[in-house]
Design a protein around this motif. Structure first.
Motif, PDB file in Angstrom:
ATOM      1  N   LEU A   1       1.074  -1.222  -0.163  1.00 59.55           N
ATOM      2  CA  LEU A   1       0.021   0.023   0.002  1.00 59.55           C
ATOM      3  C   LEU A   1       1.283   1.365   0.093  1.00 59.55           C
ATOM      4  CD1 LEU A   1      -3.226  -1.437   2.093  1.00 59.55           C
ATOM      5  CD2 LEU A   1      -2.752  -0.922   0.268  1.00 59.55           C
ATOM      6  N   ASP A   2       1.840   0.973   0.889  1.00 59.62           N
ATOM      7  CA  ASP A   2       3.073   2.364   1.082  1.00 59.62           C
ATOM      8  C   ASP A   2       3.228   2.870  -0.494  1.00 59.62           C
ATOM      9  OD1 ASP A   2       2.874   2.627   3.757  1.00 59.62           O
ATOM     10  OD2 ASP A   2       4.788   1.761   3.723  1.00 59.62           O
ATOM     11  N   LYS A   3       3.343   1.574  -1.272  1.00 58.15           N
ATOM     12  CA  LYS A   3       4.141   2.384  -2.786  1.00 58.15           C
ATOM     13  C   LYS A   3       2.973   1.860  -3.769  1.00 58.15           C
ATOM     14  CE  LYS A   3       7.938  -1.767  -2.542  1.00 58.15           C
ATOM     15  NZ  LYS A   3       7.848  -3.296  -2.694  1.00 58.15           N
ATOM     16  N   VAL A   4       2.151   2.018  -4.252  1.00 52.08           N
ATOM     17  CA  VAL A   4       0.784   2.087  -4.254  1.00 52.08           C
ATOM     18  C   VAL A   4       0.197   3.568  -4.792  1.00 52.08           C
ATOM     19  CG1 VAL A   4       0.713   0.099  -5.463  1.00 52.08           C
ATOM     20  CG2 VAL A   4      -0.590   0.588  -3.890  1.00 52.08           C
ATOM     21  N   LEU A   5       0.787   4.456  -3.033  1.00 47.73           N
ATOM     22  CA  LEU A   5      -0.211   4.788  -2.573  1.00 47.73           C
ATOM     23  C   LEU A   5       0.507   6.230  -1.587  1.00 47.73           C
ATOM     24  CD1 LEU A   5      -2.921   3.675  -0.133  1.00 47.73           C
ATOM     25  CD2 LEU A   5      -3.446   5.245  -2.413  1.00 47.73           C
ATOM     26  N   PRO A   6       1.408   6.917  -2.804  1.00 48.76           N
ATOM     27  CA  PRO A   6       2.247   8.530  -2.882  1.00 48.76           C
ATOM     28  C   PRO A   6       1.697   9.068  -1.522  1.00 48.76           C
ATOM     29  CG  PRO A   6       2.207   7.929  -5.374  1.00 48.76           C
ATOM     30  CD  PRO A   6       0.991   6.593  -4.613  1.00 48.76           C
ATOM     31  N   ALA A   7       1.082   9.585  -1.900  1.00 46.61           N
ATOM     32  CA  ALA A   7      -0.226  10.656  -0.785  1.00 46.61           C
ATOM     33  C   ALA A   7       0.045  10.398   0.107  1.00 46.61           C
ATOM     34  CB  ALA A   7      -1.671  10.340  -1.458  1.00 46.61           C
ATOM     35  N   LEU A   8      -0.134   9.318   0.800  1.00 43.79           N
ATOM     36  CA  LEU A   8      -0.208   8.379   1.746  1.00 43.79           C
ATOM     37  C   LEU A   8       1.101   9.318   2.606  1.00 43.79           C
ATOM     38  CD1 LEU A   8       0.602   4.352   2.658  1.00 43.79           C
ATOM     39  CD2 LEU A   8      -1.570   6.738   3.101  1.00 43.79           C
TER      40      LEU A   8
ATOM     41  N   PRO B   1       1.739  16.332   2.303  1.00 44.79           N
ATOM     42  CA  PRO B   1       1.317  16.794   3.930  1.00 44.79           C
ATOM     43  C   PRO B   1      -0.381  17.128   4.291  1.00 44.79           C
ATOM     44  CG  PRO B   1       2.789  18.251   2.314  1.00 44.79           C
ATOM     45  CD  PRO B   1       2.401  16.932   1.491  1.00 44.79           C
ATOM     46  N   ASP B   2      -1.096  16.682   3.486  1.00 44.81           N
ATOM     47  CA  ASP B   2      -2.343  17.053   2.783  1.00 44.81           C
ATOM     48  C   ASP B   2      -3.410  15.708   3.606  1.00 44.81           C
ATOM     49  OD1 ASP B   2      -2.296  16.153   0.462  1.00 44.81           O
ATOM     50  OD2 ASP B   2      -3.928  17.641  -0.351  1.00 44.81           O
ATOM     51  N   HIS B   3      -2.041  14.197   3.958  1.00 41.03           N
ATOM     52  CA  HIS B   3      -2.782  13.336   4.095  1.00 41.03           C
ATOM     53  C   HIS B   3      -3.947  13.226   5.072  1.00 41.03           C
ATOM     54  CE1 HIS B   3      -3.141   9.101   4.449  1.00 41.03           C
ATOM     55  NE2 HIS B   3      -2.354   8.801   6.031  1.00 41.03           N
ATOM     56  N   ASP B   4      -3.551  13.844   6.078  1.00 47.35           N
ATOM     57  CA  ASP B   4      -4.877  13.430   7.264  1.00 47.35           C
ATOM     58  C   ASP B   4      -6.276  13.527   6.684  1.00 47.35           C
ATOM     59  OD1 ASP B   4      -3.485  12.453   8.907  1.00 47.35           O
ATOM     60  OD2 ASP B   4      -3.297  14.744   9.680  1.00 47.35           O
ATOM     61  N   ALA B   5      -6.146  15.570   5.509  1.00 40.38           N
ATOM     62  CA  ALA B   5      -7.435  15.519   5.104  1.00 40.38           C
ATOM     63  C   ALA B   5      -8.031  14.785   4.026  1.00 40.38           C
ATOM     64  CB  ALA B   5      -6.874  17.064   4.213  1.00 40.38           C
ATOM     65  N   ARG B   6      -7.087  13.626   2.958  1.00 41.48           N
ATOM     66  CA  ARG B   6      -7.096  12.727   2.070  1.00 41.48           C
ATOM     67  C   ARG B   6      -8.175  11.279   3.070  1.00 41.48           C
ATOM     68  NH1 ARG B   6      -4.215  13.512  -3.086  1.00 41.48           N
ATOM     69  NH2 ARG B   6      -3.522  15.281  -2.507  1.00 41.48           N
ATOM     70  N   LEU B   7      -7.580  11.478   3.646  1.00 40.26           N
ATOM     71  CA  LEU B   7      -8.247  10.481   5.114  1.00 40.26           C
ATOM     72  C   LEU B   7      -9.081  11.139   5.575  1.00 40.26           C
ATOM     73  CD1 LEU B   7      -7.079   7.722   5.646  1.00 40.26           C
ATOM     74  CD2 LEU B   7      -6.478   9.101   8.222  1.00 40.26           C
ATOM     75  N   GLU B   8      -9.415  11.826   5.690  1.00 35.77           N
ATOM     76  CA  GLU B   8     -10.769  12.133   6.197  1.00 35.77           C
ATOM     77  C   GLU B   8     -12.266  12.367   5.148  1.00 35.77           C
ATOM     78  OE1 GLU B   8     -12.268  12.049   9.246  1.00 35.77           O
ATOM     79  OE2 GLU B   8     -10.100  11.333   9.711  1.00 35.77           O
ATOM     80  N   GLU B   9     -11.696  12.723   4.217  1.00 33.18           N
ATOM     81  CA  GLU B   9     -12.880  12.352   2.678  1.00 33.18           C
ATOM     82  C   GLU B   9     -13.153  11.192   2.372  1.00 33.18           C
ATOM     83  OE1 GLU B   9     -14.355  15.090   1.074  1.00 33.18           O
ATOM     84  OE2 GLU B   9     -14.034  16.125   2.639  1.00 33.18           O
TER      85      GLU B   9
END
Length: 83
Positions: free
Chosen positions: A50-57, A60-68
């Motif tokens: 998952l770390d390899k295929v999800l660079p957005a992790l 800096p805005d990962h927390d906002a992306r996770l909440e969305e």
């Protein structure tokens, strides 16, 4: 004899949420949550993939992306998902 690999398909939202959960799981004492030490290897392998295929992790805005992602996957009162 080598075993065939299994492919699991997830949406980006599902993968993002699973990655976050696995990260939190790995930060705990796994022996308290996962009572079978042989399960650790696949847990770490899935998290690494998952770390390899999800660079957005690592954005800096990962927390906002996770909440969305959580918002989109959270069932509505009628059991459907928000689009």
């Amino acid at each position: 004899m080598e075993e065939p690999e299994i492919t699991i398909k997830l949406t980006r939202d599902e993968a993002t949420i699973l990655s976050d959960w696995l990260e939190r799981l790995q930060m705990t004492d796994l022996s308290n949550t996962v009572d079978d030490p042989t399960a650790w290897a696949p847990i770490h392998r899935i998290a690494g993939q998952l770390d390899k295929v999800l660079p957005a992790l690592f954005f800096p805005d990962h927390d906002a992306r996770l909440e969305e992602a959580r918002r989109r996957l959270r069932p509505l009162d009628d059991g459907s998902l928000e689009s």
